[in-house]
Motif scaffolding. Structure first.
Motif, PDB file in Angstrom:
ATOM      1  N   GLN A  62     -83.880 -73.489  73.416  1.00  0.00           N
ATOM      2  CA  GLN A  62     -84.466 -73.197  74.627  1.00  0.00           C
ATOM      3  C   GLN A  62     -84.646 -74.390  75.568  1.00  0.00           C
ATOM      4  O   GLN A  62     -84.448 -74.231  76.696  1.00  0.00           O
ATOM      5  CB  GLN A  62     -85.626 -72.209  74.473  1.00  0.00           C
ATOM      6  CG  GLN A  62     -85.396 -70.907  73.743  1.00  0.00           C
ATOM      7  CD  GLN A  62     -84.230 -69.926  74.287  1.00  0.00           C
ATOM      8  OE1 GLN A  62     -84.035 -69.812  75.588  1.00  0.00           O
ATOM      9  NE2 GLN A  62     -83.621 -69.103  73.536  1.00  0.00           N
ATOM     10  N   GLY A  63     -85.151 -75.507  74.920  1.00  0.00           N
ATOM     11  CA  GLY A  63     -85.298 -76.418  75.897  1.00  0.00           C
ATOM     12  C   GLY A  63     -84.214 -77.036  76.271  1.00  0.00           C
ATOM     13  O   GLY A  63     -84.254 -77.696  77.383  1.00  0.00           O
TER      14      GLY A  63
ATOM     15  N   ARG B  34     -89.791 -77.519  61.368  1.00  0.00           N
ATOM     16  CA  ARG B  34     -88.744 -78.681  60.809  1.00  0.00           C
ATOM     17  C   ARG B  34     -89.610 -79.783  61.528  1.00  0.00           C
ATOM     18  O   ARG B  34     -90.240 -79.732  62.255  1.00  0.00           O
ATOM     19  CB  ARG B  34     -87.359 -78.320  61.375  1.00  0.00           C
ATOM     20  CG  ARG B  34     -87.426 -78.410  62.744  1.00  0.00           C
ATOM     21  CD  ARG B  34     -85.869 -78.001  63.089  1.00  0.00           C
ATOM     22  NE  ARG B  34     -85.887 -77.806  64.840  1.00  0.00           N
ATOM     23  CZ  ARG B  34     -85.521 -79.029  65.566  1.00  0.00           C
ATOM     24  NH1 ARG B  34     -85.794 -80.092  64.876  1.00  0.00           N
ATOM     25  NH2 ARG B  34     -85.603 -78.746  66.436  1.00  0.00           N
ATOM     26  N   ALA B  35     -89.120 -81.126  60.857  1.00  0.00           N
ATOM     27  CA  ALA B  35     -89.459 -82.233  61.406  1.00  0.00           C
ATOM     28  C   ALA B  35     -89.078 -82.659  62.882  1.00  0.00           C
ATOM     29  O   ALA B  35     -87.968 -81.851  63.174  1.00  0.00           O
ATOM     30  CB  ALA B  35     -89.093 -83.452  60.397  1.00  0.00           C
TER      31      ALA B  35
ATOM     32  N   ASN C 223     -88.407 -79.003  70.807  1.00  0.00           N
ATOM     33  CA  ASN C 223     -88.334 -79.429  69.407  1.00  0.00           C
ATOM     34  C   ASN C 223     -90.077 -79.798  68.941  1.00  0.00           C
ATOM     35  O   ASN C 223     -90.325 -79.488  67.820  1.00  0.00           O
ATOM     36  CB  ASN C 223     -87.812 -81.159  69.708  1.00  0.00           C
ATOM     37  CG  ASN C 223     -86.389 -80.886  69.329  1.00  0.00           C
ATOM     38  OD1 ASN C 223     -85.635 -80.901  68.261  1.00  0.00           O
ATOM     39  ND2 ASN C 223     -85.668 -80.912  70.464  1.00  0.00           N
ATOM     40  N   LEU C 224     -90.966 -79.994  69.665  1.00  0.00           N
ATOM     41  CA  LEU C 224     -92.278 -80.115  69.466  1.00  0.00           C
ATOM     42  C   LEU C 224     -92.741 -78.678  68.907  1.00  0.00           C
ATOM     43  O   LEU C 224     -93.530 -78.501  68.038  1.00  0.00           O
ATOM     44  CB  LEU C 224     -93.046 -80.348  70.543  1.00  0.00           C
ATOM     45  CG  LEU C 224     -93.060 -81.955  70.900  1.00  0.00           C
ATOM     46  CD1 LEU C 224     -94.112 -82.647  72.036  1.00  0.00           C
ATOM     47  CD2 LEU C 224     -93.580 -82.656  69.505  1.00  0.00           C
ATOM     48  N   SER C 225     -92.173 -77.615  69.748  1.00  0.00           N
ATOM     49  CA  SER C 225     -92.534 -76.144  69.386  1.00  0.00           C
ATOM     50  C   SER C 225     -92.057 -75.754  68.100  1.00  0.00           C
ATOM     51  O   SER C 225     -92.663 -74.855  67.279  1.00  0.00           O
ATOM     52  CB  SER C 225     -92.274 -75.395  70.462  1.00  0.00           C
ATOM     53  OG  SER C 225     -90.765 -74.931  70.467  1.00  0.00           O
ATOM     54  N   ASP C 226     -90.912 -76.601  67.696  1.00  0.00           N
ATOM     55  CA  ASP C 226     -90.231 -76.175  66.448  1.00  0.00           C
ATOM     56  C   ASP C 226     -90.962 -76.835  65.400  1.00  0.00           C
ATOM     57  O   ASP C 226     -91.024 -76.540  64.244  1.00  0.00           O
ATOM     58  CB  ASP C 226     -88.774 -76.857  66.526  1.00  0.00           C
ATOM     59  CG  ASP C 226     -87.865 -75.660  67.142  1.00  0.00           C
ATOM     60  OD1 ASP C 226     -88.209 -74.587  67.563  1.00  0.00           O
ATOM     61  OD2 ASP C 226     -86.629 -76.139  67.532  1.00  0.00           O
ATOM     62  N   ARG C 227     -91.714 -77.826  65.744  1.00  0.00           N
ATOM     63  CA  ARG C 227     -92.471 -78.694  64.564  1.00  0.00           C
ATOM     64  C   ARG C 227     -93.717 -78.127  64.411  1.00  0.00           C
ATOM     65  O   ARG C 227     -94.450 -77.842  63.200  1.00  0.00           O
ATOM     66  CB  ARG C 227     -92.505 -80.192  65.110  1.00  0.00           C
ATOM     67  CG  ARG C 227     -93.329 -81.162  64.214  1.00  0.00           C
ATOM     68  CD  ARG C 227     -93.091 -81.186  62.756  1.00  0.00           C
ATOM     69  NE  ARG C 227     -93.910 -81.987  61.909  1.00  0.00           N
ATOM     70  CZ  ARG C 227     -94.974 -81.333  61.285  1.00  0.00           C
ATOM     71  NH1 ARG C 227     -95.259 -80.197  61.614  1.00  0.00           N
ATOM     72  NH2 ARG C 227     -95.603 -82.104  60.508  1.00  0.00           N
ATOM     73  N   PHE C 228     -94.622 -77.793  65.588  1.00  0.00           N
ATOM     74  CA  PHE C 228     -95.893 -77.455  65.402  1.00  0.00           C
ATOM     75  C   PHE C 228     -96.422 -76.100  65.896  1.00  0.00           C
ATOM     76  O   PHE C 228     -97.425 -75.546  65.771  1.00  0.00           O
ATOM     77  CB  PHE C 228     -96.760 -78.525  66.223  1.00  0.00           C
ATOM     78  CG  PHE C 228     -96.805 -79.876  66.169  1.00  0.00           C
ATOM     79  CD1 PHE C 228     -97.483 -80.545  64.947  1.00  0.00           C
ATOM     80  CD2 PHE C 228     -96.060 -80.647  66.948  1.00  0.00           C
ATOM     81  CE1 PHE C 228     -97.303 -81.831  64.654  1.00  0.00           C
ATOM     82  CE2 PHE C 228     -95.977 -81.990  66.596  1.00  0.00           C
ATOM     83  CZ  PHE C 228     -96.682 -82.619  65.527  1.00  0.00           C
ATOM     84  N   GLY C 229     -95.230 -75.313  66.122  1.00  0.00           N
ATOM     85  CA  GLY C 229     -95.564 -73.997  66.601  1.00  0.00           C
ATOM     86  C   GLY C 229     -95.476 -73.727  68.015  1.00  0.00           C
ATOM     87  O   GLY C 229     -95.782 -74.777  68.886  1.00  0.00           O
TER      88      GLY C 229
ATOM     89  N   ASP D  82     -83.168 -86.581  68.297  1.00  0.00           N
ATOM     90  CA  ASP D  82     -82.877 -85.017  68.455  1.00  0.00           C
ATOM     91  C   ASP D  82     -83.496 -84.606  69.712  1.00  0.00           C
ATOM     92  O   ASP D  82     -82.974 -83.629  70.041  1.00  0.00           O
ATOM     93  CB  ASP D  82     -83.068 -84.156  67.397  1.00  0.00           C
ATOM     94  CG  ASP D  82     -82.256 -84.793  66.158  1.00  0.00           C
ATOM     95  OD1 ASP D  82     -81.087 -85.167  66.365  1.00  0.00           O
ATOM     96  OD2 ASP D  82     -82.672 -84.672  64.878  1.00  0.00           O
ATOM     97  N   ALA D  83     -84.328 -85.366  70.321  1.00  0.00           N
ATOM     98  CA  ALA D  83     -85.219 -84.844  71.578  1.00  0.00           C
ATOM     99  C   ALA D  83     -84.415 -84.832  72.784  1.00  0.00           C
ATOM    100  O   ALA D  83     -85.032 -85.510  73.635  1.00  0.00           O
ATOM    101  CB  ALA D  83     -86.699 -85.077  71.452  1.00  0.00           C
ATOM    102  N   HIS D  84     -83.366 -84.435  73.024  1.00  0.00           N
ATOM    103  CA  HIS D  84     -82.337 -84.572  74.192  1.00  0.00           C
ATOM    104  C   HIS D  84     -81.489 -83.278  74.304  1.00  0.00           C
ATOM    105  O   HIS D  84     -81.434 -82.783  73.272  1.00  0.00           O
ATOM    106  CB  HIS D  84     -81.884 -85.901  74.244  1.00  0.00           C
ATOM    107  CG  HIS D  84     -81.016 -86.363  73.070  1.00  0.00           C
ATOM    108  ND1 HIS D  84     -79.892 -85.686  73.025  1.00  0.00           N
ATOM    109  CD2 HIS D  84     -81.176 -87.007  72.242  1.00  0.00           C
ATOM    110  CE1 HIS D  84     -79.353 -86.171  71.683  1.00  0.00           C
ATOM    111  NE2 HIS D  84     -80.157 -86.998  71.155  1.00  0.00           N
TER     112      HIS D  84
END
Length: 408
Positions: free
Chosen positions: A341-342, A194-195, A68-74, A200-202
């Motif tokens: 993927q996570g 996205r934010a 999710n962090l990679s979806d937010r920050f790249g 959602d990080a599970h």
């Protein structure tokens, strides 16, 4: 070279180097555990098992978070941060004064090891949907090659002491981070980000968008059952080969290197062209069928040469991961590839916790009753169950509603 094209070889090299770093420490780990804990080999084996569980639990939690962090920050900053964490972690383990430090190190390595989600997301970012399954095979090939090269290098460095491989792994990881910082482009466009929300990080949040697609849940179920079956190799191979063939540690090491090499060749040279020709669904069926047949044959082999002869057939199971990944990646948009993927990484972590318990107990029970191949028989049953799920719940639905895949 266009930036999106340049990203793929850099990420594949990163996965290769990272896996080499992980494999380098494997030959010396038992010795270091015995030295730090002042324990015998049997006790060190149990401690190593606890560390494996800690590693897997950390990956289970961290996979969706990093995705999710990679979806937010790249993808780029997450990958670089993970490589830096790996480097610092290996350096700390190189000077670890107690077993508690090693436990902490394996936990941090599990968190940083969830990097394969963002790495796979890069592949999804830069590859057209119809070619993703083949591209995901290259990730698996890099992983396999790393596990062939890493332990070999670790064995050579072991002569310099049990801490030398950890120093080498730290250097590799930090060098990897430096190369990525200089040369790797960002592959996730800003308008696809996205934010980030902790809720959602599970693993459930990672798969939430898939629940609206009819074939997604049975496909995920088949993937999990397959992963349970496939863990029979790391969980029982050394013990099974010792009991069945009376192989020495060196012979077991050569057999594992051969398996890794065959898997890498299949994943690097065969998967791409075959999937491009026959498609994801047929490749998935072939992979699961080969898995079930290979396990069943391993359960009844009586000579070492037979095991070697079966390994190329078993290696065709390498179709499963890329085919599943390719199908699922087309069910979500570019802004959720990291989360997907996570989540897949977390699913694999659950399997890596549960399966060794199942497989080792099956092996022990089989030996008690005079059947050494019991663990492989259980694995064959699980692989067959995954194949039944795919044929019964996936293939017919894709055939009747092809837009379920194409819509994403």
């Amino acid at each position: 070279m266009p930036s999106n094209t340049r990203a793929m070889p850099i990420v594949l090299a990163a996965v290769l180097i990272d896996t080499i770093g992980f494999g380098i420490v494997m030959p010396v780990f038992p010795t270091l555990l015995r030295q730090l804990g002042h324990i015998d080999l049997e006790a060190a084996t149990r401690v190593a098992g606890y560390m494996l569980v800690a590693f897997a639990l950390a990956q289970f939690v961290a996979g969706p978070v990093l995705g999710n962090l990679s979806d937010r920050f790249g993808r780029r900053p997450v990958l670089i941060a993970s490589m830096l964490a790996f480097g610092v972690d290996y350096a700390l383990m190189a000077i670890a004064p107690t077993l508690a430090w090693l436990f902490l190190g394996r936990t941090v390595a599990g968190i940083a090891g969830a990097v394969y989600g963002p790495a796979s997301s890069v592949i999804a970012d830069v590859t057209p949907p119809e070619r993703r399954s083949a591209a995901f095979g290259y990730i698996s090939a890099a992983f396999g090659i790393g596990f062939v090269i890493g332990p070999a290098i670790g064995g050579l460095l072991a002569g310099m002491g049990p801490r030398a491989p950890f120093i080498a792994a730290a250097v590799l990881a930090l060098g990897n981070a430096a190369v990525m910082a200089v040369a790797m482009p960002e592959t996730l466009a800003r308008d696809h980000r996205r934010a980030f929300y902790w809720r959602d990080a599970h693993i459930v949040g990672a798969f939430k968008p898939l629940f609206a697609v009819r074939i997604a849940v049975p496909l995920l179920a088949a993937c999990f059952v397959y992963q349970l079956s496939h863990m029979v190799y790391p969980a029982t191979w050394a013990f099974w080969a010792t009991i069945r063939f009376d192989w020495s540690p060196s012979a077991i090491g050569w057999s594992l290197a051969y398996i890794g090499l065959i898997m890498a060749l299949v994943q690097g040279l065969v998967i791409g062209p075959v999937i491009a020709r026959i498609g994801d669904r047929r490749a998935l069926v072939i992979g699961l069928a080969a898995d079930a047949a290979g396990f069943l044959a391993f359960a009844f082999v009586t000579a070492g040469w037979q095991a070697y002869a079966l390994m190329p057939i078993a290696a065709l199971s390498g179709f499963v991961g890329p085919a599943v990944n390719g199908l699922l990646s087309r069910m979500v948009g570019p802004e959720r590839q990291g989360a997907l993927q996570g989540g897949l990484g977390s699913l694999g972590s659950i399997a890596s916790i549960l399966s060794p318990l199942l497989m080792t107990q099956a092996l022990a029970a089989g030996v008690d009753h005079g059947f050494v191949g019991a663990a492989f028989l259980l694995a064959a049953g699980l692989a067959l169950a995954a194949l039944v799920i795919v044929v019964w719940k996936v293939l017919d639905r894709v055939a009747s509603a092809p837009d379920a895949i194409a819509q994403a």
